[in-house]
Design an enzyme around this catalytic site. Structure first.
Site, mmCIF file in Angstrom:
data_model
loop_
_atom_site.group_PDB
_atom_site.id
_atom_site.type_symbol
_atom_site.label_atom_id
_atom_site.label_comp_id
_atom_site.label_asym_id
_atom_site.label_seq_id
_atom_site.Cartn_x
_atom_site.Cartn_y
_atom_site.Cartn_z
ATOM 1 N N LYS A 27 20.238 61.167 41.274
ATOM 2 C CA LYS A 27 19.479 61.998 42.302
ATOM 3 C C LYS A 27 18.373 61.774 41.970
ATOM 4 O O LYS A 27 17.963 61.870 40.552
ATOM 5 C CB LYS A 27 19.185 63.372 42.889
ATOM 6 C CG LYS A 27 21.238 63.072 43.833
ATOM 7 C CD LYS A 27 21.316 65.143 43.998
ATOM 8 C CE LYS A 27 22.452 65.020 44.536
ATOM 9 N NZ LYS A 27 22.384 66.315 45.672
ATOM 10 N N GLY A 64 17.361 64.839 51.651
ATOM 11 C CA GLY A 64 17.803 64.617 52.810
ATOM 12 C C GLY A 64 18.670 63.549 52.540
ATOM 13 O O GLY A 64 18.534 62.995 53.736
ATOM 14 N N HIS A 81 28.321 71.025 54.803
ATOM 15 C CA HIS A 81 27.149 71.680 54.529
ATOM 16 C C HIS A 81 27.217 72.735 54.692
ATOM 17 O O HIS A 81 27.085 72.515 56.185
ATOM 18 C CB HIS A 81 26.513 69.983 55.144
ATOM 19 C CG HIS A 81 25.054 70.299 54.940
ATOM 20 N ND1 HIS A 81 23.854 69.398 54.825
ATOM 21 C CD2 HIS A 81 24.163 71.618 55.364
ATOM 22 C CE1 HIS A 81 22.953 70.846 54.349
ATOM 23 N NE2 HIS A 81 23.423 71.699 55.006
ATOM 24 N N LYS A 108 21.843 65.439 61.616
ATOM 25 C CA LYS A 108 22.721 65.910 62.076
ATOM 26 C C LYS A 108 22.992 65.771 63.393
ATOM 27 O O LYS A 108 21.977 65.453 64.287
ATOM 28 C CB LYS A 108 22.180 67.345 61.827
ATOM 29 C CG LYS A 108 22.092 67.691 60.670
ATOM 30 C CD LYS A 108 21.363 69.274 60.168
ATOM 31 C CE LYS A 108 20.881 69.127 57.961
ATOM 32 N NZ LYS A 108 19.876 69.398 58.097
ATOM 33 N N GLU A 132 19.904 74.875 52.004
ATOM 34 C CA GLU A 132 21.316 74.680 51.744
ATOM 35 C C GLU A 132 22.039 74.292 50.063
ATOM 36 O O GLU A 132 21.827 73.984 49.188
ATOM 37 C CB GLU A 132 20.831 72.525 51.223
ATOM 38 C CG GLU A 132 19.678 72.588 52.782
ATOM 39 C CD GLU A 132 19.443 70.041 53.035
ATOM 40 O OE1 GLU A 132 18.834 70.277 54.032
ATOM 41 O OE2 GLU A 132 20.145 70.277 52.277
ATOM 42 N N ASN A 155 15.089 73.790 52.115
ATOM 43 C CA ASN A 155 13.792 72.807 53.295
ATOM 44 C C ASN A 155 12.960 74.456 53.930
ATOM 45 O O ASN A 155 12.783 75.449 53.482
ATOM 46 C CB ASN A 155 14.663 73.445 53.955
ATOM 47 C CG ASN A 155 16.025 71.777 54.280
ATOM 48 O OD1 ASN A 155 15.124 70.655 53.422
ATOM 49 N ND2 ASN A 155 16.715 72.028 54.664
ATOM 50 N N ARG A 202 10.586 74.552 55.667
ATOM 51 C CA ARG A 202 10.238 74.373 57.485
ATOM 52 C C ARG A 202 10.562 75.047 58.087
ATOM 53 O O ARG A 202 11.681 76.019 57.598
ATOM 54 C CB ARG A 202 9.900 73.380 57.573
ATOM 55 C CG ARG A 202 10.915 72.291 57.894
ATOM 56 C CD ARG A 202 11.580 71.165 58.188
ATOM 57 N NE ARG A 202 12.407 70.485 57.996
ATOM 58 C CZ ARG A 202 13.531 70.340 57.079
ATOM 59 N NH1 ARG A 202 13.183 69.570 56.414
ATOM 60 N NH2 ARG A 202 14.875 69.522 57.135
ATOM 61 N N VAL A 246 15.017 72.009 62.541
ATOM 62 C CA VAL A 246 15.508 71.657 63.859
ATOM 63 C C VAL A 246 16.438 72.811 64.625
ATOM 64 O O VAL A 246 17.272 72.508 66.064
ATOM 65 C CB VAL A 246 16.251 70.502 63.844
ATOM 66 C CG1 VAL A 246 16.864 69.992 65.406
ATOM 67 C CG2 VAL A 246 15.283 69.214 63.962
ATOM 68 N N ARG A 263 22.255 67.993 69.778
ATOM 69 C CA ARG A 263 21.361 67.026 69.062
ATOM 70 C C ARG A 263 21.907 66.366 70.808
ATOM 71 O O ARG A 263 22.530 65.232 70.365
ATOM 72 C CB ARG A 263 20.856 66.959 68.359
ATOM 73 C CG ARG A 263 20.505 68.003 67.342
ATOM 74 C CD ARG A 263 20.347 66.990 65.794
ATOM 75 N NE ARG A 263 20.189 68.019 65.071
ATOM 76 C CZ ARG A 263 18.878 68.142 63.894
ATOM 77 N NH1 ARG A 263 18.388 66.719 63.467
ATOM 78 N NH2 ARG A 263 19.260 69.059 63.401
HETATM 79 C C1 MV4 Z 1 25.282 65.641 47.135
HETATM 80 C C2 MV4 Z 1 26.283 65.205 47.447
HETATM 81 C C3 MV4 Z 1 28.149 65.127 46.890
HETATM 82 N N1 MV4 Z 1 27.877 65.895 45.611
HETATM 83 N N2 MV4 Z 1 25.176 66.604 45.580
HETATM 84 C C4 MV4 Z 1 23.432 64.195 50.731
HETATM 85 C C5 MV4 Z 1 22.066 64.966 51.141
HETATM 86 C C6 MV4 Z 1 21.334 65.933 50.088
HETATM 87 N N3 MV4 Z 1 20.345 66.636 51.127
HETATM 88 C C7 MV4 Z 1 22.299 65.377 49.464
HETATM 89 N N4 MV4 Z 1 23.634 64.908 49.741
HETATM 90 C C8 MV4 Z 1 24.665 65.233 49.283
HETATM 91 N N5 MV4 Z 1 24.243 65.659 47.799
HETATM 92 C C9 MV4 Z 1 26.617 66.180 45.088
HETATM 93 N N6 MV4 Z 1 26.325 66.981 44.188
HETATM 94 C C10 MV4 Z 1 26.877 64.642 48.358
HETATM 95 C C11 MV4 Z 1 25.884 64.557 49.386
HETATM 96 C C12 MV4 Z 1 25.916 64.232 50.855
HETATM 97 C C13 MV4 Z 1 25.664 64.981 51.449
HETATM 98 C C14 MV4 Z 1 25.786 65.995 51.692
HETATM 99 C C15 MV4 Z 1 25.170 67.213 53.312
HETATM 100 C C16 MV4 Z 1 25.839 66.620 54.460
HETATM 101 C C17 MV4 Z 1 25.787 65.211 54.270
HETATM 102 C C18 MV4 Z 1 26.509 64.556 53.446
HETATM 103 C C19 MV4 Z 1 26.317 63.069 53.391
HETATM 104 C C20 MV4 Z 1 26.974 61.935 52.432
HETATM 105 C C21 MV4 Z 1 26.385 63.059 50.950
#
Ligand code: MV4
Length: 463
Positions: A172, A178, A222, A251, A289, A303, A305, A308, A351
């Site tokens: 990352k 996001g 999530h 979302k 989150e 976050n 802020r 939504v 939404r």
């Molecule tokens: C991750 C993950 C799996 N493992 N991190 C996507 C948005 C960002 N906020 C972080 N995200 C993710 N991080 C690890 N270590 C999978 C996602 C992810 C995801 C997370 C939340 C809601 C939807 C998602 C869709 C695809 C991937």
């Protein structure tokens, strides 16, 4: 001696007029909270939003620039200048636009105005996902396995970190978040290639090549925790929300509380979030989150802020989050303690987006017929009306349908009823798709993860 801007800044938190640096439903929502608190409001708009109804209900309404957001809702200088001209003592950024821009928060404060949000330094810490993770680990918030430091350059060291975490891993960008700037690495043979690609993307998109590595969780939900803090060392968490129903990191449906989460599992996580807020001197509202997998929580981002989906937490906690946020910015002591916070019943938010049902592209045009649902436990947050022109310049959210009922099953039934009573004609919306989703069995069972919606859409298209 005449009062200078410096003197009014020294007066601290006091303000009686708020400039709302946003548009759409959230501009209307914030305006309502201001009025309820006895505050005057300054609404701003771009040329595309001149006719916006939130303008006519504000105490003053000023057009600050052309339709393009970069020249209006993102124009820091124009917004601060307008606040001074209109006599506003504070700026509420809403969500999106400048809400998580540390430089803007800093410029607002330097102009002698109150930024309704955390300090610029809190925003900056959370904006860098590595420093955010470091702060959370230091406060005892459970994080995804992986170092809270940037990846080094040495290939052998990188390989060792990946082996220690165990494949699959995810790379990352520190400046991402996001869903932007990340790449999954299934096994060792593509590790260095994935890092090189993500580093280049990060350099271009965020102006920083800094990366970090985590265990990749394959089927998480999530789940997020809402907090509210004052400037006097008080912080509470207001329960949790499930935001797993998303498509391409947008979302679509949110709910509170997250289903099937035992109180004794979430309790220590909520307390750790509160602890983290106190440790970093956080002020105002914020959201932690988490990914939730196999009964454990893993922090990913914070976050800084108003979000939504804040209404689902308002419905279950009974706290007006926007009012609480503004009062915190005024320097008031939080008027509730953790023991006062309860979660009652269940809430969903849908939404409603103006978008093509097949391509998901924004659908602009005139809403020539509108019917909105009403009744016990039904709330609609919107800025539109019959005859409203949906412009193509901004995001496609036109309304939020929120329901509250004693149980999750009853809240689902209430949302079906609310969706049945919602009619938007003249533009395309996602309403048909939301109606179908609320008939889905797995969703009704609360058995869905972050990948569910996209799989469901794929199956639906095939059928
Ligand atoms: C991750 C993950 C799996 N493992 N991190 C996507 C948005 C960002 N906020 C972080 N995200 C993710 N991080 C690890 N270590 C999978 C996602 C992810 C995801 C997370 C939340 C809601 C939807 C998602 C869709 C695809 C991937």
């Amino acid at each position: 001696m005449p009062e200078t801007l410096e003197h009014s800044a020294a007066a601290g938190h006091r303000f009686d007029t708020v400039l709302i640096a946003n548009r759409g439903e959230i501009a209307a929502r914030i305006q309502r909270a201001c009025r309820e608190l006895g505050l005057k409001t300054v609404a701003i708009c771009s040329e595309a939003d001149r006719e916006a109804p939130y303008g006519s209900t504000a105490d003053s309404f000023l057009c600050i620039g052309p339709s393009s957001a970069a020249k209006s809702y993102l124009n820091q200088h124009a917004i601060i200048l307008t606040a001074r001209l209109a006599g506003a003592g504070a700026i509420h950024p809403g969500y999106g636009f400048l809400s998580e821009n540390a430089a803007f928060a800093d410029a607002v404060e330097k102009a002698g105005l109150v930024f309704i949000g955390p300090t610029a330094s809190s925003i900056a810490i959370m904006g860098d996902k590595i420093s955010a993770k470091r702060a959370m680990m230091a406060a005892g918030v459970p994080c995804v396995p992986g170092p809270d430091t940037a990846l080094p350059d040495d290939p052998a060291t990188i390989e060792r970190i990946a082996l220690e975490i165990g494949y699959p891993v995810i790379i990352k960008a520190a400046g991402g978040g996001g869903g932007r700037g990340m790449r999954v690495v299934p096994k060792a043979d593509v590790l260095h290639e994935a890092i090189a690609l993500t580093r280049e993307e990060a350099r271009k998109a965020f102006g920083s090549p800094s990366l970090y590595m985590e265990k990749f969780l394959e089927h998480p939900r999530h789940i997020e925790i809402q907090v509210i803090c004052d400037d006097h060392g008080n912080a509470v968490w207001l329960g949790h929300r499930d935001c797993s129903m998303q498509r391409r990191h947008q979302k679509v449906v949110e709910e509170a509380p997250a289903p099937w989460i035992a109180p004794d599992i979430i309790q220590p996580v909520g307390l750790a979030c509160v602890q983290a807020c106190l440790q970093i001197g956080y002020r105002g509202v914020g959201t932690f989150e988490f990914l939730y997998e196999d009964g454990a929580f893993y922090f990913i981002e914070m976050n800084t802020r108003l979000q939504v989906e804040h209404p689902v937490t308002e419905m279950t906690s009974g706290v007006d989050i926007v009012q609480a946020q503004i009062r915190a910015a005024q320097g008031h002591v939080l008027d509730l303690i953790q023991g006062d916070v309860t979660c009652e019943g269940h809430s969903f938010e849908c939404r409603i987006n103006a978008e093509d049902p097949e391509t998901f592209l924004p659908s602009a045009g005139v809403v020539n017929h509108l019917a909105l649902p009403a009744g016990p436990g039904i709330r609609v947050d919107t800025h539109i009306h019959a005859g409203y022109k949906v412009s193509p310049y901004y995001d496609s959210l036109i309304a939020k349908l929120i329901v509250h009922a004693p149980t999750r099953a009853e809240a689902m039934a209430r949302m079906r009823e609310a969706l049945a009573g919602t009619e938007v004609e003249g533009i395309s919306t996602n309403i048909p798709f939301l109606r179908a989703l609320f008939e889905d069995g797995a969703f009704a069972q609360g058995e869905t993860d972050i990948h569910y919606l996209e799989q469901w859409l794929k199956l639906r298209r095939a059928a």
